[in-house]
Design an enzyme around this catalytic site. Structure first.
Site, PDB file in Angstrom:
ATOM      1  N   ALA A 123      -4.164  -4.222  -3.459  1.00 44.67           N
ATOM      2  CA  ALA A 123      -4.999  -3.992  -2.277  1.00 44.67           C
ATOM      3  C   ALA A 123      -6.359  -3.428  -2.672  1.00 44.67           C
ATOM      4  CB  ALA A 123      -4.285  -3.030  -1.329  1.00 44.67           C
ATOM      5  N   ASN A 124      -6.363  -2.499  -3.616  1.00 44.96           N
ATOM      6  CA  ASN A 124      -7.636  -1.903  -4.044  1.00 44.96           C
ATOM      7  C   ASN A 124      -8.557  -2.966  -4.645  1.00 44.96           C
ATOM      8  OD1 ASN A 124      -6.595   0.588  -3.342  1.00 44.96           O
ATOM      9  ND2 ASN A 124      -6.057   1.177  -5.432  1.00 44.96           N
TER      10      ASN A 124
ATOM     11  N   GLY B 138     -12.415   4.139 -19.991  1.00 43.64           N
ATOM     12  CA  GLY B 138     -12.873   5.282 -19.177  1.00 43.64           C
ATOM     13  C   GLY B 138     -14.342   5.584 -19.398  1.00 43.64           C
TER      14      GLY B 138
ATOM     15  N   ASP C  88      -9.289  -0.519 -10.685  1.00 47.04           N
ATOM     16  CA  ASP C  88      -9.178  -1.586  -9.675  1.00 47.04           C
ATOM     17  C   ASP C  88     -10.566  -2.083  -9.269  1.00 47.04           C
ATOM     18  OD1 ASP C  88      -6.430  -1.291  -9.721  1.00 47.04           O
ATOM     19  OD2 ASP C  88      -6.483   0.284  -8.190  1.00 47.04           O
TER      20      ASP C  88
ATOM     21  N   SER D 204      -0.072  -0.424  -0.963  1.00 47.99           N
ATOM     22  CA  SER D 204       0.640   0.847  -0.758  1.00 47.99           C
ATOM     23  C   SER D 204      -0.174   1.793   0.096  1.00 47.99           C
ATOM     24  CB  SER D 204       0.879   1.551  -2.107  1.00 47.99           C
ATOM     25  OG  SER D 204       1.612   0.739  -2.963  1.00 47.99           O
TER      26      SER D 204
HETATM   27  O1  RIB Z   1      -4.932   2.101  -9.407  1.00 49.61           O
HETATM   28  C1  RIB Z   1      -4.829   3.084  -8.414  1.00 49.61           C
HETATM   29  C2  RIB Z   1      -3.646   2.820  -7.563  1.00 49.61           C
HETATM   30  O2  RIB Z   1      -2.476   2.945  -8.340  1.00 49.61           O
HETATM   31  C3  RIB Z   1      -3.462   3.779  -6.419  1.00 49.61           C
HETATM   32  O3  RIB Z   1      -4.156   3.400  -5.258  1.00 49.61           O
HETATM   33  C4  RIB Z   1      -1.970   3.833  -6.232  1.00 49.61           C
HETATM   34  O4  RIB Z   1      -1.552   3.111  -5.126  1.00 49.61           O
HETATM   35  C5  RIB Z   1      -1.391   3.285  -7.530  1.00 49.61           C
HETATM   36  O5  RIB Z   1      -0.694   2.137  -7.320  1.00 49.61           O
END
Ligand code: RIB
Length: 295
Positions: A42-43, A211, A241, A11
């Site tokens: 992606a992250n 966290g 992520d 995204s």
């Molecule tokens: O985990 C963080 C991500 O969650 C963000 O980058 C956003 O795109 C959401 O999907």
């Protein structure tokens, strides 16, 4: 060494920074607006690649400017984009993020991420025993179910980050190798169990991220707790992520689970010190240096 294959969302994050989070029906004046690459899949791919893992992204963007920018960003981070499709009927997914009062709130619009679907033959071509697969829940649940069953039948390890929280078929929970919910997602997955009971039920498989309190898992004998590191928090987006990408990286390198969790907790703690989901994600060298300091 196995390669990491992330099958997941891609995204563009549209991020508003504001002192105050608007209540329902309220308008507030914000400070800044930025667009940065994001999406949980992606992250996780970028986190793993920055830490040195051979990483392939499998997903879908639109044929638009955001899609092009995101592909260029993958390339800059050494993520293989051979299987990132540019779909003609949907725009690139977006996440609408408000950063306020020290935390984020996010609305995700899936768009092209809805098109992450496969025929069985495509999975046969894509995946082999040299893969370690990472999944999240911003793509169709049916795809998650299909990939999990495919990998289970072939002994391919799968790590599922069950985020954002969505109902999951039981067989997915049974078939994945690792699951990494945060405490809220853990409660949604196992509404009748406390975190401790869930950990005990899935030893060496369920890792709950909590966290600033760190991460817990059950090693078959006891609950193991790996505390978080002290961090100068700029933006917590993408911390989970980074944890997933780093955990997968350490595991494919052959680390023991407890050591892989320690490595991932440090990487994830460092990631909150920069702006944007990927802005603070550390390189391997950054993590080594920090590990020296926390020892
Ligand atoms: O985990 C963080 C991500 O969650 C963000 O980058 C956003 O795109 C959401 O999907």
């Amino acid at each position: 060494m196995k390669r990491i294959v992330v099958i997941g969302s891609i995204s563009m994050d549209l991020v508003v920074t504001s002192d105050k989070r608007p209540k329902a029906g309220e308008t507030v004046i914000g400070e800044a607006f930025r667009t940065v690459p994001g999406g949980k899949g992606a992250n996780q791919a970028v986190a793993a690649a920055r830490l040195g893992a051979q990483t392939q992204m499998v997903g879908c963007v639109g044929q638009d400017g955001f899609g092009k920018e995101i592909i260029a960003n993958f390339e800059q981070n050494a993520v293989d984009v051979k299987h990132v499709r540019q779909s003609s009927d949907e725009v690139t997914g977006t996440a609408h993020i408000v950063l306020a009062e020290g935390d984020n709130s996010i609305v995700v619009v899936q768009s092209a991420n809805k098109n992450v679907t496969f025929k069985e033959e495509q999975l046969n071509e894509l995946l082999d025993e040299e893969c370690f697969v990472l999944l999240q829940l911003e793509i169709p649940i049916e795809t998650v179910r299909q990939v999990t069953a495919h990998c289970y039948a072939r002994g391919i390890p799968v790590m599922l980050n069950p985020a954002p929280s969505r109902p999951l078929p039981d067989e997915v929970v049974q078939q994945v190798t690792y699951m990494t919910p945060n405490e809220h997602e853990c409660h949604d997955l196992f509404p009748n169990l406390s975190v401790e009971e869930a950990l005990e039920m899935y030893p060496n498989k369920l890792l709950v991220t909590e966290g600033v309190r760190g991460v817990r898992f059950h090693d078959g004998t006891d609950v193991q707790h790996v505390p978080a590191i002290q961090a100068n928090v700029v933006d917590t987006t993408g911390a989970g992520d980074t944890f997933n990408g780093a955990l997968a990286t350490a595991l494919v390198e052959g680390a023991k689970l407890v050591d892989a969790v320690r490595f991932a907790v440090v990487a994830s703690g460092m990631s909150v010190e920069g702006f944007g989901a990927q802005g603070g994600m550390p390189t391997r060298e950054n993590v080594q240096q920090r590990l020296e300091r926390v020892r």
